[in-house]
Design a protein around this motif. Structure first.
Motif, PDB file in Angstrom:
ATOM      1  N   ASP A   1      18.431   2.839   0.935  1.00 49.08           N
ATOM      2  CA  ASP A   1      18.913   2.155   1.936  1.00 49.08           C
ATOM      3  C   ASP A   1      19.452   2.885   3.115  1.00 49.08           C
ATOM      4  OD1 ASP A   1      19.379   0.082   0.009  1.00 49.08           O
ATOM      5  OD2 ASP A   1      21.007   0.602  -0.767  1.00 49.08           O
ATOM      6  N   GLU A   2      19.806   4.026   3.071  1.00 51.28           N
ATOM      7  CA  GLU A   2      20.044   4.922   4.114  1.00 51.28           C
ATOM      8  C   GLU A   2      18.903   5.179   5.229  1.00 51.28           C
ATOM      9  OE1 GLU A   2      22.530   7.771   6.518  1.00 51.28           O
ATOM     10  OE2 GLU A   2      23.042   6.851   4.509  1.00 51.28           O
ATOM     11  N   LEU A   3      17.429   5.402   4.504  1.00 52.40           N
ATOM     12  CA  LEU A   3      16.452   5.489   5.282  1.00 52.40           C
ATOM     13  C   LEU A   3      15.988   4.073   6.040  1.00 52.40           C
ATOM     14  CD1 LEU A   3      14.526   7.840   2.713  1.00 52.40           C
ATOM     15  CD2 LEU A   3      15.523   8.325   4.981  1.00 52.40           C
ATOM     16  N   ILE A   4      16.101   3.058   5.304  1.00 57.68           N
ATOM     17  CA  ILE A   4      15.755   1.573   6.000  1.00 57.68           C
ATOM     18  C   ILE A   4      16.502   1.495   7.205  1.00 57.68           C
ATOM     19  CG2 ILE A   4      15.853  -0.781   5.170  1.00 57.68           C
ATOM     20  CD1 ILE A   4      13.489   0.146   3.999  1.00 57.68           C
ATOM     21  N   GLU A   5      17.759   1.882   7.071  1.00 55.77           N
ATOM     22  CA  GLU A   5      18.936   1.633   8.096  1.00 55.77           C
ATOM     23  C   GLU A   5      18.595   2.404   9.433  1.00 55.77           C
ATOM     24  OE1 GLU A   5      23.629   1.981   8.993  1.00 55.77           O
ATOM     25  OE2 GLU A   5      22.837   1.807   6.914  1.00 55.77           O
ATOM     26  N   LYS A   6      18.172   3.742   8.896  1.00 54.64           N
ATOM     27  CA  LYS A   6      17.893   4.538   9.958  1.00 54.64           C
ATOM     28  C   LYS A   6      16.594   4.681  10.699  1.00 54.64           C
ATOM     29  CE  LYS A   6      22.178   6.748   9.791  1.00 54.64           C
ATOM     30  NZ  LYS A   6      22.360   7.857   9.192  1.00 54.64           N
ATOM     31  N   THR A   7      15.710   4.216  10.116  1.00 56.17           N
ATOM     32  CA  THR A   7      14.361   4.214  10.703  1.00 56.17           C
ATOM     33  C   THR A   7      13.839   2.819  10.745  1.00 56.17           C
ATOM     34  OG1 THR A   7      13.006   4.591   8.540  1.00 56.17           O
ATOM     35  CG2 THR A   7      13.983   6.656   9.782  1.00 56.17           C
ATOM     36  N   ASP A   8      12.675   2.815  11.431  1.00 54.95           N
ATOM     37  CA  ASP A   8      11.886   1.577  11.634  1.00 54.95           C
ATOM     38  C   ASP A   8      10.800   1.166  10.858  1.00 54.95           C
ATOM     39  OD1 ASP A   8      13.895   0.626  13.770  1.00 54.95           O
ATOM     40  OD2 ASP A   8      12.534   1.864  15.259  1.00 54.95           O
ATOM     41  N   ARG A   9       9.914   2.518  10.468  1.00 60.20           N
ATOM     42  CA  ARG A   9       8.883   2.469   9.556  1.00 60.20           C
ATOM     43  C   ARG A   9       8.728   3.431   8.419  1.00 60.20           C
ATOM     44  NH1 ARG A   9       4.661   4.521  14.043  1.00 60.20           N
ATOM     45  NH2 ARG A   9       6.505   5.964  14.440  1.00 60.20           N
ATOM     46  N   PHE A  10       7.925   3.017   7.496  1.00 64.70           N
ATOM     47  CA  PHE A  10       7.524   3.884   6.331  1.00 64.70           C
ATOM     48  C   PHE A  10       6.246   3.882   6.181  1.00 64.70           C
ATOM     49  CE2 PHE A  10       8.686  -0.104   4.037  1.00 64.70           C
ATOM     50  CZ  PHE A  10       8.013  -0.062   2.977  1.00 64.70           C
ATOM     51  N   LEU A  11       5.743   4.972   5.183  1.00 61.46           N
ATOM     52  CA  LEU A  11       4.358   5.101   5.053  1.00 61.46           C
ATOM     53  C   LEU A  11       4.074   5.260   3.699  1.00 61.46           C
ATOM     54  CD1 LEU A  11       2.015   7.430   7.178  1.00 61.46           C
ATOM     55  CD2 LEU A  11       2.195   7.862   4.538  1.00 61.46           C
ATOM     56  N   ILE A  12       2.983   4.725   2.976  1.00 60.80           N
ATOM     57  CA  ILE A  12       2.586   4.987   1.671  1.00 60.80           C
ATOM     58  C   ILE A  12       0.939   5.309   1.867  1.00 60.80           C
ATOM     59  CG2 ILE A  12       4.331   4.199   0.415  1.00 60.80           C
ATOM     60  CD1 ILE A  12       2.770   1.569  -0.044  1.00 60.80           C
ATOM     61  N   VAL A  13       0.329   5.617   0.993  1.00 54.70           N
ATOM     62  CA  VAL A  13      -1.153   5.974   0.956  1.00 54.70           C
ATOM     63  C   VAL A  13      -1.828   5.575  -0.362  1.00 54.70           C
ATOM     64  CG1 VAL A  13      -2.846   7.938   1.709  1.00 54.70           C
ATOM     65  CG2 VAL A  13      -0.540   8.191   2.131  1.00 54.70           C
ATOM     66  N   ASP A  14      -3.164   5.155  -0.106  1.00 53.92           N
ATOM     67  CA  ASP A  14      -3.980   4.746  -1.142  1.00 53.92           C
ATOM     68  C   ASP A  14      -4.986   5.776  -0.837  1.00 53.92           C
ATOM     69  OD1 ASP A  14      -5.906   3.895  -3.050  1.00 53.92           O
ATOM     70  OD2 ASP A  14      -6.292   1.908  -1.842  1.00 53.92           O
ATOM     71  N   ARG A  15      -4.883   6.726  -1.827  1.00 57.72           N
ATOM     72  CA  ARG A  15      -5.556   7.729  -2.083  1.00 57.72           C
ATOM     73  C   ARG A  15      -7.226   7.664  -2.401  1.00 57.72           C
ATOM     74  NH1 ARG A  15      -3.357  11.532   1.626  1.00 57.72           N
ATOM     75  NH2 ARG A  15      -1.248  11.852   0.749  1.00 57.72           N
ATOM     76  N   GLY A  16      -7.325   6.331  -3.247  1.00 58.60           N
ATOM     77  CA  GLY A  16      -8.629   5.812  -3.616  1.00 58.60           C
ATOM     78  C   GLY A  16      -9.124   4.664  -2.806  1.00 58.60           C
ATOM     79  N   HIS A  17      -9.087   4.839  -1.513  1.00 50.74           N
ATOM     80  CA  HIS A  17      -9.518   3.806  -0.729  1.00 50.74           C
ATOM     81  C   HIS A  17     -10.890   3.494  -0.751  1.00 50.74           C
ATOM     82  CE1 HIS A  17     -11.146   5.951   2.944  1.00 50.74           C
ATOM     83  NE2 HIS A  17     -10.682   6.874   2.038  1.00 50.74           N
ATOM     84  N   GLU A  18     -11.664   4.340  -1.230  1.00 52.72           N
ATOM     85  CA  GLU A  18     -13.139   4.090  -1.334  1.00 52.72           C
ATOM     86  C   GLU A  18     -13.527   3.284  -2.543  1.00 52.72           C
ATOM     87  OE1 GLU A  18     -14.870   7.883  -0.731  1.00 52.72           O
ATOM     88  OE2 GLU A  18     -14.368   7.898   1.339  1.00 52.72           O
ATOM     89  N   ILE A  19     -12.447   3.280  -3.518  1.00 46.36           N
ATOM     90  CA  ILE A  19     -12.787   2.423  -4.736  1.00 46.36           C
ATOM     91  C   ILE A  19     -12.814   1.008  -4.576  1.00 46.36           C
ATOM     92  CG2 ILE A  19     -12.088   2.161  -7.213  1.00 46.36           C
ATOM     93  CD1 ILE A  19     -10.928   5.056  -7.225  1.00 46.36           C
ATOM     94  N   ASP A  20     -13.585   0.205  -5.004  1.00 47.28           N
ATOM     95  CA  ASP A  20     -13.664  -1.220  -4.935  1.00 47.28           C
ATOM     96  C   ASP A  20     -12.223  -1.748  -5.209  1.00 47.28           C
ATOM     97  OD1 ASP A  20     -16.093  -1.126  -3.554  1.00 47.28           O
ATOM     98  OD2 ASP A  20     -17.219  -1.513  -5.488  1.00 47.28           O
ATOM     99  N   ASP A  21     -12.054  -1.386  -6.261  1.00 45.39           N
ATOM    100  CA  ASP A  21     -10.684  -2.025  -7.191  1.00 45.39           C
ATOM    101  C   ASP A  21      -9.573  -0.919  -7.303  1.00 45.39           C
ATOM    102  OD1 ASP A  21     -11.719  -4.687  -7.523  1.00 45.39           O
ATOM    103  OD2 ASP A  21     -12.858  -3.820  -9.057  1.00 45.39           O
ATOM    104  N   PRO A  22      -8.584  -1.100  -6.411  1.00 48.93           N
ATOM    105  CA  PRO A  22      -7.411  -0.004  -6.630  1.00 48.93           C
ATOM    106  C   PRO A  22      -6.776  -0.279  -7.817  1.00 48.93           C
ATOM    107  CG  PRO A  22      -6.968  -1.641  -5.213  1.00 48.93           C
ATOM    108  CD  PRO A  22      -8.330  -2.006  -5.471  1.00 48.93           C
ATOM    109  N   PRO A  23      -6.148   0.641  -8.508  1.00 52.76           N
ATOM    110  CA  PRO A  23      -5.268   0.682  -9.726  1.00 52.76           C
ATOM    111  C   PRO A  23      -4.290  -0.552  -9.826  1.00 52.76           C
ATOM    112  CG  PRO A  23      -5.379   3.044  -9.171  1.00 52.76           C
ATOM    113  CD  PRO A  23      -6.045   2.193  -7.998  1.00 52.76           C
TER     114      PRO A  23
END
Length: 213
Positions: free
Chosen positions: A20-42
């Motif tokens: 909640d604190e971070l959502i209020e204090k920042t505009d953007r967040f990031l997450i990563v799909d490390r298996g992006h070359e796989i056709d079907d992600p988990p």
């Protein structure tokens, strides 16, 4: 940039409060799909990406980021999460996107591929980390001053930062007990025995002691 690390991963109620604190204090967040070359992600990775789709700002790969930096002199993101290949997803911070983050995890260490997308980080306007996660290394921290970290610790129980005042063992143990850390590493204090007050750490799961006289 001043960075203050955390001793332990904020969990459960503390995790929800800091989200909640971070959502209020920042505009953007990031997450990563490390298996992006796989056709079907988990399955769960795909489900989370689908839930967050309405808040998506952009997606880029590591190669695309390097091209922008080299040829366009535009280093758009400078995050701890950018250490390997993957698809990097940037989302807007809203109460609704924050709710997804709280529903899908109970601590920042849950953001670990392939169970979930990797390394949830919240970004400052300049693209650097306001809050970073490197889940596979158990590393967490914030791009704030020690004074700001102390203020956050006072407001949010369970948020246990590494501070200069912890060079004094009694202060270190006081804060560990106040925030009921589940991990404790005691080293460099020249202790000859384990203090009895360790018993006050009711949530402690891992204790590491490395002392020598």
């Amino acid at each position: 940039m001043t960075t203050v690390s955390l001793y332990t991963d904020p969990r459960e109620t503390t995790y929800d409060q800091i989200i909640d604190e971070l959502i209020e204090k920042t505009d953007r967040f990031l997450i990563v799909d490390r298996g992006h070359e796989i056709d079907d992600p988990p399955k769960r990775v795909a489900q989370v990406l689908e839930q967050l789709e309405p808040y998506l700002i952009e997606v880029f790969t590591m190669d695309e980021a390097m091209v922008r930096e080299r040829f366009m002199h535009n280093s758009m993101i400078d995050s701890h999460a950018m250490y390997s290949s993957g698809s990097y997803y940037i989302y807007s911070c809203t109460p609704e996107s924050g709710q997804v983050l709280k529903q899908e995890a109970t601590r920042f260490g849950d953001w670990l591929y392939p169970s979930l997308p990797d390394d949830l980080c919240f970004l400052k306007e300049d693209g650097s980390d306001y809050f970073y996660t490197v889940a596979h290394e158990g590393m967490y921290g914030m791009g704030i001053t020690e004074e700001e970290a102390s203020e956050l610790m006072e407001r949010i129980p369970g948020l246990f930062f590494k501070l200069q005042r912890h060079e004094q063992f009694d202060c270190f143990l006081d804060d560990a007990i106040q925030h009921q850390t589940d991990r404790l590493n005691i080293t460099g204090y020249l202790l000859s025995e384990i203090p009895d007050r360790i018993r006050e750490l009711k949530q402690l799961k891992e204790l590491e002691v490395f002392e020598h006289m």
